[in-house]
Design a protein around this motif. Structure first.
Motif, PDB file in Angstrom:
ATOM      1  N   PRO A   1       0.835  -1.224   0.000  1.00 10.95           N
ATOM      2  CA  PRO A   1       0.000   0.000   0.000  1.00 10.95           C
ATOM      3  C   PRO A   1       0.855   1.253   0.000  1.00 10.95           C
ATOM      4  O   PRO A   1       1.839   1.347   0.735  1.00 10.95           O
ATOM      5  N   GLY A   2       0.474   2.198  -0.839  1.00  9.69           N
ATOM      6  CA  GLY A   2       1.187   3.460  -0.930  1.00  9.69           C
ATOM      7  C   GLY A   2       2.157   3.545  -2.089  1.00  9.69           C
ATOM      8  O   GLY A   2       2.575   4.645  -2.471  1.00  9.69           O
ATOM      9  N   PHE A   3       2.511   2.405  -2.675  1.00  5.49           N
ATOM     10  CA  PHE A   3       3.472   2.413  -3.784  1.00  5.49           C
ATOM     11  C   PHE A   3       2.891   3.094  -5.013  1.00  5.49           C
ATOM     12  O   PHE A   3       3.490   4.022  -5.579  1.00  5.49           O
ATOM     13  N   LEU A   4       1.720   2.637  -5.443  1.00  9.60           N
ATOM     14  CA  LEU A   4       1.101   3.213  -6.642  1.00  9.60           C
ATOM     15  C   LEU A   4       0.758   4.693  -6.461  1.00  9.60           C
ATOM     16  O   LEU A   4       1.054   5.505  -7.353  1.00  9.60           O
ATOM     17  N   PRO A   5       0.139   5.109  -5.345  1.00 10.04           N
ATOM     18  CA  PRO A   5      -0.158   6.536  -5.185  1.00 10.04           C
ATOM     19  C   PRO A   5       1.085   7.417  -5.207  1.00 10.04           C
ATOM     20  O   PRO A   5       1.056   8.520  -5.761  1.00 10.04           O
ATOM     21  N   ALA A   6       2.184   6.946  -4.621  1.00 13.77           N
ATOM     22  CA  ALA A   6       3.407   7.750  -4.609  1.00 13.77           C
ATOM     23  C   ALA A   6       3.964   7.928  -6.019  1.00 13.77           C
ATOM     24  O   ALA A   6       4.399   9.030  -6.396  1.00 13.77           O
TER      25      ALA A   6
ATOM     26  N   GLU B   1      -3.557  -2.571 -17.387  1.00 24.33           N
ATOM     27  CA  GLU B   1      -4.615  -3.360 -16.750  1.00 24.33           C
ATOM     28  C   GLU B   1      -5.057  -4.510 -17.657  1.00 24.33           C
ATOM     29  O   GLU B   1      -6.194  -4.979 -17.591  1.00 24.33           O
ATOM     30  N   VAL B   2      -4.132  -4.968 -18.506  1.00 23.88           N
ATOM     31  CA  VAL B   2      -4.477  -6.026 -19.453  1.00 23.88           C
ATOM     32  C   VAL B   2      -4.960  -7.282 -18.725  1.00 23.88           C
ATOM     33  O   VAL B   2      -5.967  -7.886 -19.102  1.00 23.88           O
ATOM     34  N   GLN B   3      -4.248  -7.683 -17.656  1.00 26.49           N
ATOM     35  CA  GLN B   3      -4.641  -8.891 -16.929  1.00 26.49           C
ATOM     36  C   GLN B   3      -5.532  -8.582 -15.733  1.00 26.49           C
ATOM     37  O   GLN B   3      -6.336  -9.420 -15.321  1.00 26.49           O
ATOM     38  N   THR B   4      -5.416  -7.391 -15.184  1.00 25.23           N
ATOM     39  CA  THR B   4      -6.144  -7.052 -13.959  1.00 25.23           C
ATOM     40  C   THR B   4      -7.519  -6.448 -14.211  1.00 25.23           C
ATOM     41  O   THR B   4      -8.315  -6.314 -13.276  1.00 25.23           O
ATOM     42  N   GLY B   5      -7.817  -6.085 -15.442  1.00 29.91           N
ATOM     43  CA  GLY B   5      -9.028  -5.338 -15.725  1.00 29.91           C
ATOM     44  C   GLY B   5     -10.290  -6.169 -15.816  1.00 29.91           C
ATOM     45  O   GLY B   5     -10.259  -7.397 -15.846  1.00 29.91           O
ATOM     46  N   PHE B   6     -11.406  -5.466 -15.838  1.00 28.28           N
ATOM     47  CA  PHE B   6     -12.739  -6.025 -16.077  1.00 28.28           C
ATOM     48  C   PHE B   6     -13.168  -7.005 -14.983  1.00 28.28           C
ATOM     49  O   PHE B   6     -13.421  -8.175 -15.235  1.00 28.28           O
ATOM     50  N   CYS B   7     -13.215  -6.455 -13.764  1.00 25.71           N
ATOM     51  CA  CYS B   7     -13.762  -7.126 -12.570  1.00 25.71           C
ATOM     52  C   CYS B   7     -12.866  -8.211 -12.010  1.00 25.71           C
ATOM     53  O   CYS B   7     -13.200  -8.800 -10.978  1.00 25.71           O
ATOM     54  N   ARG B   8     -11.748  -8.481 -12.612  1.00 27.31           N
ATOM     55  CA  ARG B   8     -10.896  -9.585 -12.188  1.00 27.31           C
ATOM     56  C   ARG B   8     -10.472  -9.467 -10.725  1.00 27.31           C
ATOM     57  O   ARG B   8     -10.413 -10.463 -10.001  1.00 27.31           O
ATOM     58  N   THR B   9     -10.170  -8.266 -10.259  1.00 31.54           N
ATOM     59  CA  THR B   9      -9.638  -8.106  -8.898  1.00 31.54           C
ATOM     60  C   THR B   9     -10.699  -7.656  -7.893  1.00 31.54           C
ATOM     61  O   THR B   9     -10.360  -7.222  -6.790  1.00 31.54           O
ATOM     62  N   GLY B  10     -11.970  -7.747  -8.275  1.00 34.75           N
ATOM     63  CA  GLY B  10     -13.040  -7.351  -7.370  1.00 34.75           C
ATOM     64  C   GLY B  10     -13.527  -5.942  -7.592  1.00 34.75           C
ATOM     65  O   GLY B  10     -14.438  -5.472  -6.907  1.00 34.75           O
ATOM     66  N   SER B  11     -12.949  -5.257  -8.548  1.00 32.95           N
ATOM     67  CA  SER B  11     -13.434  -3.955  -9.011  1.00 32.95           C
ATOM     68  C   SER B  11     -13.197  -3.926 -10.516  1.00 32.95           C
ATOM     69  O   SER B  11     -12.487  -4.776 -11.065  1.00 32.95           O
ATOM     70  N   TRP B  12     -13.795  -2.949 -11.177  1.00 38.66           N
ATOM     71  CA  TRP B  12     -13.651  -2.937 -12.636  1.00 38.66           C
ATOM     72  C   TRP B  12     -12.185  -2.879 -13.033  1.00 38.66           C
ATOM     73  O   TRP B  12     -11.765  -3.533 -13.985  1.00 38.66           O
ATOM     74  N   PHE B  13     -11.386  -2.096 -12.287  1.00 37.97           N
ATOM     75  CA  PHE B  13      -9.956  -1.987 -12.577  1.00 37.97           C
ATOM     76  C   PHE B  13      -9.179  -1.976 -11.274  1.00 37.97           C
ATOM     77  O   PHE B  13      -9.608  -1.376 -10.281  1.00 37.97           O
TER      78      PHE B  13
ATOM     79  N   SER C   1      -6.467  -0.535 -10.343  1.00 41.17           N
ATOM     80  CA  SER C   1      -5.878   0.718  -9.869  1.00 41.17           C
ATOM     81  C   SER C   1      -6.816   1.496  -8.955  1.00 41.17           C
ATOM     82  O   SER C   1      -6.377   2.366  -8.197  1.00 41.17           O
ATOM     83  N   THR C   2      -8.108   1.177  -8.995  1.00 36.12           N
ATOM     84  CA  THR C   2      -9.050   1.897  -8.133  1.00 36.12           C
ATOM     85  C   THR C   2      -8.933   1.477  -6.672  1.00 36.12           C
ATOM     86  O   THR C   2      -9.483   2.157  -5.794  1.00 36.12           O
TER      87      THR C   2
ATOM     88  N   GLU D   1      -6.559   1.756  -4.630  1.00 34.86           N
ATOM     89  CA  GLU D   1      -5.981   2.862  -3.863  1.00 34.86           C
ATOM     90  C   GLU D   1      -6.335   4.219  -4.476  1.00 34.86           C
ATOM     91  O   GLU D   1      -5.630   5.197  -4.283  1.00 34.86           O
ATOM     92  N   LYS D   2      -7.442   4.223  -5.217  1.00 34.31           N
ATOM     93  CA  LYS D   2      -7.955   5.458  -5.806  1.00 34.31           C
ATOM     94  C   LYS D   2      -6.927   6.136  -6.715  1.00 34.31           C
ATOM     95  O   LYS D   2      -6.854   7.364  -6.780  1.00 34.31           O
ATOM     96  N   VAL D   3      -6.147   5.327  -7.409  1.00 36.98           N
ATOM     97  CA  VAL D   3      -5.184   5.846  -8.378  1.00 36.98           C
ATOM     98  C   VAL D   3      -5.885   6.033  -9.718  1.00 36.98           C
ATOM     99  O   VAL D   3      -6.577   5.137 -10.199  1.00 36.98           O
ATOM    100  N   VAL D   4      -5.723   7.203 -10.307  1.00 33.93           N
ATOM    101  CA  VAL D   4      -6.307   7.507 -11.616  1.00 33.93           C
ATOM    102  C   VAL D   4      -5.169   7.664 -12.615  1.00 33.93           C
ATOM    103  O   VAL D   4      -4.412   8.640 -12.555  1.00 33.93           O
ATOM    104  N   ALA D   5      -5.022   6.700 -13.494  1.00 30.30           N
ATOM    105  CA  ALA D   5      -3.961   6.750 -14.496  1.00 30.30           C
ATOM    106  C   ALA D   5      -4.319   7.721 -15.605  1.00 30.30           C
ATOM    107  O   ALA D   5      -5.496   7.985 -15.879  1.00 30.30           O
ATOM    108  N   ASP D   6      -3.291   8.230 -16.260  1.00 26.38           N
ATOM    109  CA  ASP D   6      -3.517   9.088 -17.424  1.00 26.38           C
ATOM    110  C   ASP D   6      -3.972   8.270 -18.625  1.00 26.38           C
ATOM    111  O   ASP D   6      -4.834   8.701 -19.400  1.00 26.38           O
ATOM    112  N   LEU D   7      -3.379   7.084 -18.775  1.00 26.26           N
ATOM    113  CA  LEU D   7      -3.749   6.153 -19.843  1.00 26.26           C
ATOM    114  C   LEU D   7      -3.915   4.770 -19.240  1.00 26.26           C
ATOM    115  O   LEU D   7      -3.128   4.363 -18.373  1.00 26.26           O
ATOM    116  N   VAL D   8      -4.929   4.049 -19.698  1.00 24.72           N
ATOM    117  CA  VAL D   8      -5.177   2.685 -19.238  1.00 24.72           C
ATOM    118  C   VAL D   8      -5.143   1.758 -20.446  1.00 24.72           C
ATOM    119  O   VAL D   8      -5.879   1.981 -21.427  1.00 24.72           O
TER     120      VAL D   8
END
Length: 449
Positions: A242-247, A263-275, A277-278, A280-287
């Motif tokens: 925790p904290g790595f991605l936000p930093a 998010e090729v492997q992690t996307g589309f509900c795979r990790t319990g959310s749509w993506f 990165s959410t 830790e509330k990280v918003v990428a510029d490009l996904v």
């Protein structure tokens, strides 16, 4: 006597072994393959599938296998999901291709609209569609370089981003992905990531090391993009502290660097959310997305800030098959299924069922150094008892034992010592329980061998 795959029984509703794995028909097909297919294309389990539904695969010998791999996180909605099949059938009956760059169609636009809605952040977004995850990542880099006027790209230890020349440069592991294929694309720089089991660092501390390396060896004002997987896939299902991605995201924002979430492997509900990165509330510029987006049809995308996407002029992005109409129809069917069946919730349920059993198994056997993951992207890292020394041989034996009992599991990791579980999010609790029981038996048996 030659047996036709047409003789295989219809798809069953439970695991069933009629022959050894692989059976005689699959072995015959494997012999044909050896004479016709490139040796460089390997297969985890040489059983030849004739049909599939939900979380089950039926092979040419009539064996029915439990699928805990989902074609590497592709069939998140399950095999032959009705909404996907219906939309694909309808679209294929109307037209299969015009090339969006020649005469466009609504399906492409509808997928891009859905991605703008689903990906993190409330900023204005646009998308461009391609065929594979590697294409998506490569085009994200193209967009970032054009938008920033810079060239350097930063990636991380244990990363996997694809098999094209540029994405091989981005990928960390040499064999089998890079060995002998160089020279690779320039201006790619690798820095340490966050691997809590092995580095013991907090997220902020791991980020400081990475950022210090970037600033000293490259210079923040030279970096076009930082590209990373929110949870590393092929590298071992490594979930950063925790904290790595936000930093890292904050550093990119402060230095005008494009933050790209693969998010090729992690996307589309795979990790319990749509993506992922959410988390830790990280918003990428490009996904960058692919795999689960279209339930098995070839489709990928780059979605992101409209001003970044539009930095590339007309004709600079695209491809003959990118955003194929049948693949777009499949994507819309998959997204519909994820929404109506709450597959993000299903992923969380799978996590709640699997993690306790893996942790108990780790305590019991002493050969699992770490259990980790999120949602239905879960892993066990195998080590020699009392150490952190990777045990790739044991991992291979456990996987082979599962395969022989009709349960498909996958291995991964820089050291080849991780078994990863990627079940379809629609998998029933009964089939999941049965598959886990086979895995548990394999671990207990092989760890005593």
């Amino acid at each position: 006597m030659t047996t036709s795959i047409e003789d295989a029984a219809p798809v069953a509703r439970q695991r069933r072994l009629r022959t050894e794995i692989p059976g005689p028909v699959s072995r015959e097909l494997q012999e044909r393959r050896s004479n016709a297919v490139a040796a460089g294309v390997s297969s985890t389990l040489p059983v030849y599938v004739t049909s599939a539904t939900g979380g089950l695969l039926t092979d040419a010998d009539g064996n029915v296998l439990i699928d805990l791999g989902s074609g590497i996180a592709v069939t998140n909605v399950g095999h032959s999901a009705p909404a996907v099949v219906d939309r694909v059938r309808d679209q294929a009956g109307r037209f299969t291709h015009t090339c969006f760059m020649i005469t466009p169609y609504e399906g492409y636009v509808a997928v891009c609209e859905a991605l703008a809605e689903l990906t993190p952040g409330d900023h204005a977004k646009k998308s461009v569609l391609f065929n594979s995850g590697a294409e998506a990542v490569e085009n994200a880099v193209k967009i970032a370089r054009t938008a920033t006027g810079r060239q350097a790209v930063v990636v991380f230890d244990h990363a996997y981003h694809g098999r094209t020349n540029l994405t091989m440069a981005l990928t960390a592991k040499s064999v089998p992905y890079k060995h002998g294929f160089g020279p690779f694309a320039p201006e790619v720089y690798r820095v340490p990531g966050s691997y809590p089991y092995r580095d013991g660092l907090s997220g902020p501390d791991a980020a400081r090391i990475a950022i210090d390396r970037i600033e000293k060896q490259i210079g923040g004002d030279q970096v076009a993009a930082v590209v990373l997987e929110p949870i590393q896939g092929e590298g071992g299902f490594i979930e950063p502290a925790p904290g790595f991605l936000p930093a890292l995201s904050a550093w990119c924002r402060d230095n005008g660097v494009v933050f790209v979430a693969d998010e090729v492997q992690t996307g589309f509900c795979r990790t319990g959310s749509w993506f992922a990165s959410t988390h830790e509330k990280v918003v990428a510029d490009l996904v960058a997305t692919a795999k689960g987006i279209a339930a098995g049809l070839p489709l990928s995308a780059v979605t992101g800030r409209a001003e970044l996407i539009d930095a590339v002029g007309p004709g600079g992005l695209g491809g003959t098959y990118g955003g194929n109409p049948v693949a777009c129809a499949a994507a819309l069917g998959a997204i519909e299924t994820m929404r109506t069946d709450d597959l993000a919730g299903s992923a969380k349920r799978i996590e709640s069922l699997v993690l306790p059993r893996l942790r108990a198994l780790a305590t019991e056997t002493g050969v699992i150094g770490d259990v980790r993951g999120r949602g239905a992207m879960l892993a066990a890292e195998f080590v020699k008892p009392g150490t952190q020394e990777p045990d790739a041989d044991l991992t291979k034996r456990i996987a082979a034992s599962c395969h022989s009992q009709g349960v498909v599991v996958l291995t991964c990791g820089t050291y080849g010592n991780v078994i990863r579980l990627l079940p379809p999010l629609s998998l029933s609790d009964a089939l999941l329980d049965e598959g886990l029981a086979v895995l548990e038996h394999a671990v207990r048996t092989e760890s005593r061998a």
